[in-house]
Design an enzyme around this catalytic site. Structure first.
Site, PDB file in Angstrom:
ATOM      1  N   ASP A  41       0.548  -1.272   0.205  1.00  0.00           N
ATOM      2  CA  ASP A  41       0.080   0.064   0.078  1.00  0.00           C
ATOM      3  C   ASP A  41       1.111   1.409  -0.203  1.00  0.00           C
ATOM      4  O   ASP A  41       0.303   2.471  -0.946  1.00  0.00           O
ATOM      5  CB  ASP A  41      -0.853  -0.572   0.973  1.00  0.00           C
ATOM      6  CG  ASP A  41      -1.619  -1.434   0.930  1.00  0.00           C
ATOM      7  OD1 ASP A  41      -1.921  -1.789  -0.041  1.00  0.00           O
ATOM      8  OD2 ASP A  41      -2.612  -1.465   2.336  1.00  0.00           O
ATOM      9  N   VAL A  43       3.474   1.693  -0.949  1.00  0.00           N
ATOM     10  CA  VAL A  43       3.987   2.070  -2.407  1.00  0.00           C
ATOM     11  C   VAL A  43       3.546   2.371  -3.624  1.00  0.00           C
ATOM     12  O   VAL A  43       3.976   3.771  -4.240  1.00  0.00           O
ATOM     13  CB  VAL A  43       5.309   0.341  -3.199  1.00  0.00           C
ATOM     14  CG1 VAL A  43       5.623   0.993  -4.649  1.00  0.00           C
ATOM     15  CG2 VAL A  43       5.756   0.180  -2.134  1.00  0.00           C
ATOM     16  N   LYS A 123     -26.779 -16.547 -10.000  1.00  0.00           N
ATOM     17  CA  LYS A 123     -27.417 -14.917 -10.102  1.00  0.00           C
ATOM     18  C   LYS A 123     -27.385 -14.326  -9.415  1.00  0.00           C
ATOM     19  O   LYS A 123     -27.616 -14.134  -8.247  1.00  0.00           O
ATOM     20  CB  LYS A 123     -28.993 -14.804 -10.614  1.00  0.00           C
ATOM     21  CG  LYS A 123     -29.742 -14.083 -10.466  1.00  0.00           C
ATOM     22  CD  LYS A 123     -31.120 -14.349 -10.719  1.00  0.00           C
ATOM     23  CE  LYS A 123     -32.213 -13.726 -11.598  1.00  0.00           C
ATOM     24  NZ  LYS A 123     -32.327 -11.534 -10.691  1.00  0.00           N
ATOM     25  N   GLU A 184     -23.471  -6.857 -13.207  1.00  0.00           N
ATOM     26  CA  GLU A 184     -24.495  -6.679 -11.663  1.00  0.00           C
ATOM     27  C   GLU A 184     -23.293  -5.986 -10.609  1.00  0.00           C
ATOM     28  O   GLU A 184     -21.941  -6.037 -10.169  1.00  0.00           O
ATOM     29  CB  GLU A 184     -24.570  -7.991 -11.191  1.00  0.00           C
ATOM     30  CG  GLU A 184     -26.210  -7.775 -10.083  1.00  0.00           C
ATOM     31  CD  GLU A 184     -27.495  -7.484 -11.116  1.00  0.00           C
ATOM     32  OE1 GLU A 184     -27.553  -7.499 -12.412  1.00  0.00           O
ATOM     33  OE2 GLU A 184     -28.623  -7.437 -10.327  1.00  0.00           O
ATOM     34  N   LYS A 304     -27.640 -19.998 -19.125  1.00  0.00           N
ATOM     35  CA  LYS A 304     -27.952 -19.316 -21.005  1.00  0.00           C
ATOM     36  C   LYS A 304     -26.759 -20.315 -21.690  1.00  0.00           C
ATOM     37  O   LYS A 304     -26.071 -21.159 -21.439  1.00  0.00           O
ATOM     38  CB  LYS A 304     -26.759 -17.819 -20.331  1.00  0.00           C
ATOM     39  CG  LYS A 304     -27.290 -17.590 -19.610  1.00  0.00           C
ATOM     40  CD  LYS A 304     -26.262 -16.025 -19.160  1.00  0.00           C
ATOM     41  CE  LYS A 304     -26.195 -15.102 -18.362  1.00  0.00           C
ATOM     42  NZ  LYS A 304     -25.157 -14.479 -18.011  1.00  0.00           N
ATOM     43  N   LYS A 328     -34.520 -19.697  -9.547  1.00  0.00           N
ATOM     44  CA  LYS A 328     -34.070 -18.935  -8.596  1.00  0.00           C
ATOM     45  C   LYS A 328     -34.102 -19.683  -7.081  1.00  0.00           C
ATOM     46  O   LYS A 328     -34.740 -20.598  -6.956  1.00  0.00           O
ATOM     47  CB  LYS A 328     -35.662 -18.009  -8.235  1.00  0.00           C
ATOM     48  CG  LYS A 328     -35.667 -16.928  -9.569  1.00  0.00           C
ATOM     49  CD  LYS A 328     -35.117 -15.765  -9.301  1.00  0.00           C
ATOM     50  CE  LYS A 328     -36.078 -15.050  -8.044  1.00  0.00           C
ATOM     51  NZ  LYS A 328     -35.961 -13.899  -8.805  1.00  0.00           N
TER      52      LYS A 328
END
Ligand code: IVH
Length: 684
Positions: A41, A43, A123, A184, A304, A328
């Site tokens: 962090d 650096v 999802k 999302e 899908k 779902k």
């Protein structure tokens, strides 16, 4: 300086700025997207400041994709914009029959296909965003809205660290002229919990769930607020409507997800290519269990069909794509009947109404009670006894009543009103103007005392094992204990007359109380239960004020100077120490032998051997109790946290270590056995 020298200096600055942008962008990608930091962090901060300075000196070097340009100025409003390509939503299926029904429907349209491979994705329960990149540069971020038009929230989208400001391309390769990425935006559960805790402390209405909190955050007009909320984003759709530049166009969803990943996006790692409905069903069931270990909420699985060619042939209905479906998980929000309302009195005197419900199965547990939060919330709900209410359990929050179905209200149902007196001590309750919380302000109310004792004995405070409610209640009822200081005056003989108490138990309890005198000052400070002083704040305060005496005399401004402590906390601490009863409590604890000062002198946390190191403990250690391991690490300046992240330095592995070990492996974090830990502590 000569004209030529000036030109050279500017050229050097330009080169350096370019190099810094690229280094910072790489480091930020490693940190946020890969979860595998490759720069300390300190650096990163140094390089960032160097870039900022260069950009201030040479404003012409500023580019819109500079890491310094993530957080913009507040805006007055957001504009509605039409999506170039509408955002469809998904058809839902709730069980395997409905899933097979969907499969049969698309198969009727494509009788030759049979079982086509499909991509199963989690999802994510967030808010869909559409991001547009022109010539590789992020130019627009728009919410889904109604799918046809959404709000242009570009300044807020730019603050999301896992969204690249410029697409990652190999050197010399050109990006597609226009790319639209969809995915999302969501709030991790821990951030959601923090936001709601802060809102509860402020008395502002709580967000019902992470999705609403994310939506609320995305609509903030001040990007600085958004930046603090640590929104995150998973990309799942890639559209290249005007050519693909040097990007090889993917031919299926699986390839698209890989392509998104190579363009610099975070893509959910838990995707799976499924050859059959049976494989989808396995995935769905597996994640019904495992989703509870995720750092974010998922409400189902999106399936899908993999092949884009098949997707194109199937096309869309007027609402949904025919080639995808959301499978779902069962609702975590259901109606039930409000049978009664009871009130709880917390350790701060806060009166919380609680709904007593007809039992309902929700997300795998039986829910019989749900919080109604406070009087304002009650008024909003307009709650009547016998009402049908919608109860929700989401993520890690306790169940709550989200809505009343007033159309189902029985005739002559009684409006519920909070009592005007404390149900425990009978004294009038107070609701200060402008505050949401109603309180019992009777300092000797037994409920407040019981809550204070419970907090005092809790694990993160004095860790007194065995000090359960049933003893505490008897002590309070019999007037044996009127404050936490009284615990230290109790003797074995005092306890023996209590119901169900024996010599052995009494000895053990008194022993546990005596042991707690060894707890270090930050634990004591936390145990006092000062409003807004949780264990982290207690540690910060104790680091800076090494004794109760020092803290009690500190000015409010001096307390608020501490990095991480705001003015409200400082005021609360100051007020607490000004109350005479609290001053005498401190005196009594001190004379009982408790640790009201730090034991190490001059504890600058920097100088301690393990300072800045973060540990996670998992599984059962062979000899050390978890609390012992924790306090020894902390005594050496280390921090112990509950979950493994890229910021963890060591994970200490005991027997039956579970997902945390897996996470440590995944992130390549050093793993220690108990013996390693002890060696580390000894050498420290
Ligand atoms: S695909 C036409 N994939 O679920 C394709 N959506 O109920 C539509 N969502 O509006 C989107 N995770 O906000 C897709 N892996 C995922 C998703 C996902 C969450 C959301 C998205 C969409 C809603 C549909």
């Amino acid at each position: 300086m000569s004209q030529q020298a000036k030109e050279q200096a500017r050229e050097r600055a330009r080169e350096r700025a370019k190099e810094l942008r690229s280094q910072l962008q790489k480091a930020s990608y490693a940190y946020y997207v890969l979860d595998a930091p490759d720069l300390p962090d300190s650096v990163y901060d140094r390089l960032y400041r160097e870039l900022q300075d260069l950009e201030t000196q040479h404003p012409e070097l500023l580019t819109p994709d500079s890491p310094t340009q993530r957080i913009g100025a507040p805006v007055e409003q957001f504009n509605s914009v039409r999506h170039n390509i509408p955002l469809y939503s998904l058809e839902n299926a709730f069980d395997s029959d409905e899933y097979l029904g969907w499969q049969a429907r698309w198969q009727r349209l494509e009788p030759d296909v049979g079982e086509a491979p499909a991509v199963a994705e989690l999802k994510i329960d967030g808010n869909a965003l559409a991001l547009t990149y022109e010539d590789g540069l992020l130019v627009r971020g728009v919410t889904r809205g109604d799918g046809i038009a959404g709000e242009d929230i570009t300044p807020n989208v730019r603050t999301i660290r896992t969204i690249p400001l410029r697409l990652h391309m190999a050197p010399g390769e050109s990006p597609p002229p226009v790319v639209e990425i969809r995915g999302e935006a969501f709030l991790p559960l821990d951030v959601f919990a923090e936001i709601n805790q802060a809102r509860a402390a402020e008395g502002t209405a709580l967000f019902a769930n992470p999705r609403n909190a994310a939506a609320g955050t995305l609509r903030q007009l001040d990007a600085r607020v958004v930046a603090e909320r640590r929104l995150d984003f998973f990309a799942y759709t890639l559209l290249m409507p005007e050519g693909t530049g040097d990007v090889t166009p993917p031919v299926d969803q699986w390839g698209a997800l890989e392509c998104l990943q190579s363009l610099g996006f975070r893509v959910n790692p838990h995707r799976q290519l499924c050859a059959s409905a049976a494989a989808v069903s396995d995935y769905y069931q597996q994640w019904d269990e495992k989703r509870h270990d995720l750092a974010y909420l998922t409400d189902g699985v999106v399936v899908k069909l993999n092949s884009f060619e098949l997707q194109d042939r199937l096309g869309f209905t007027n609402k949904f794509p025919r080639w995808a479906i959301a499978l779902k998980y069962p609702a975590e929000e259901l109606p039930t009947i409000l049978e009664n309302v009871t009130v709880q009195v917390g350790r701060t005197g806060a009166i919380t109404p609680v709904a007593e419900l007809r039992p309902v199965q929700l997300a795998g547990t039986t829910v019989t009670r749900a919080t109604l939060h406070n009087a304002d919330r009650l008024a909003e709900l307009d709650l009547h006894l016998g009402d049908t209410v919608i109860v929700r359990k989401a993520g890690e929050i306790i169940p709550e009543v989200v809505r009343v179905l007033s159309e189902l209200r029985p005739d002559n149902a009684q409006l519920y009103r909070l009592p005007s007196t404390c149900p425990v001590c009978g004294q009038p309750v107070v609701k200060p103007e402008g505050e949401a919380v109603t309180r019992c302000v009777n300092g000797s109310c037994p409920a407040i005392l019981q809550g204070s004792l419970r907090h005092w004995a809790s694990r993160d405070a004095m860790d007194i094992s065995g000090l359960g409610d049933r003893w505490v209640q008897q002590w309070i009822e019999q007037g044996m204990v009127k404050s936490v200081a009284d615990l230290y005056a109790l003797t074995v003989d005092d306890l023996l007359p209590l119901e169900r108490m024996g010599q052995q138990l009494a000895t053990k309890l008194i022993g546990a109380i005596a042991d707690s005198k060894q707890r270090p000052w930050p634990k004591v400070l936390y145990g006092l239960g000062i409003r807004l002083v949780g264990s982290t704040n207690a540690q910060l305060l104790a680091d800076n004020f090494p004794s109760a005496a020092a803290l009690s005399q500190a000015e409010e401004e001096a307390i608020a100077q501490i990095y991480g402590i705001g003015p409200e906390i400082a005021q609360s601490v100051r007020q607490w120490f000004q109350v005479p009863a609290n001053q005498s409590l401190i005196e009594r604890l001190e004379s009982a032998g408790l640790q009201l000062k730090s034991t190490q002198q001059a504890v600058s946390s920097q100088s301690q051997p393990l300072s800045g190191k973060s540990f996670v403990l998992t599984g059962t250690l062979p000899t050390l109790k978890r609390s012992e391991a924790k306090s020894r690490i902390e005594a050496a300046g280390g921090r112990v946290s509950g979950s493994v992240s890229s910021k963890t330095n060591y994970v200490v592995i005991g027997e039956n270590a579970g997902s945390k070990q897996a996470k440590a492996e995944e992130l390549g974090i050093a793993q220690l056995t108990e013996a390693d830990l002890l060696a580390l502590l000894a050498s420290a």
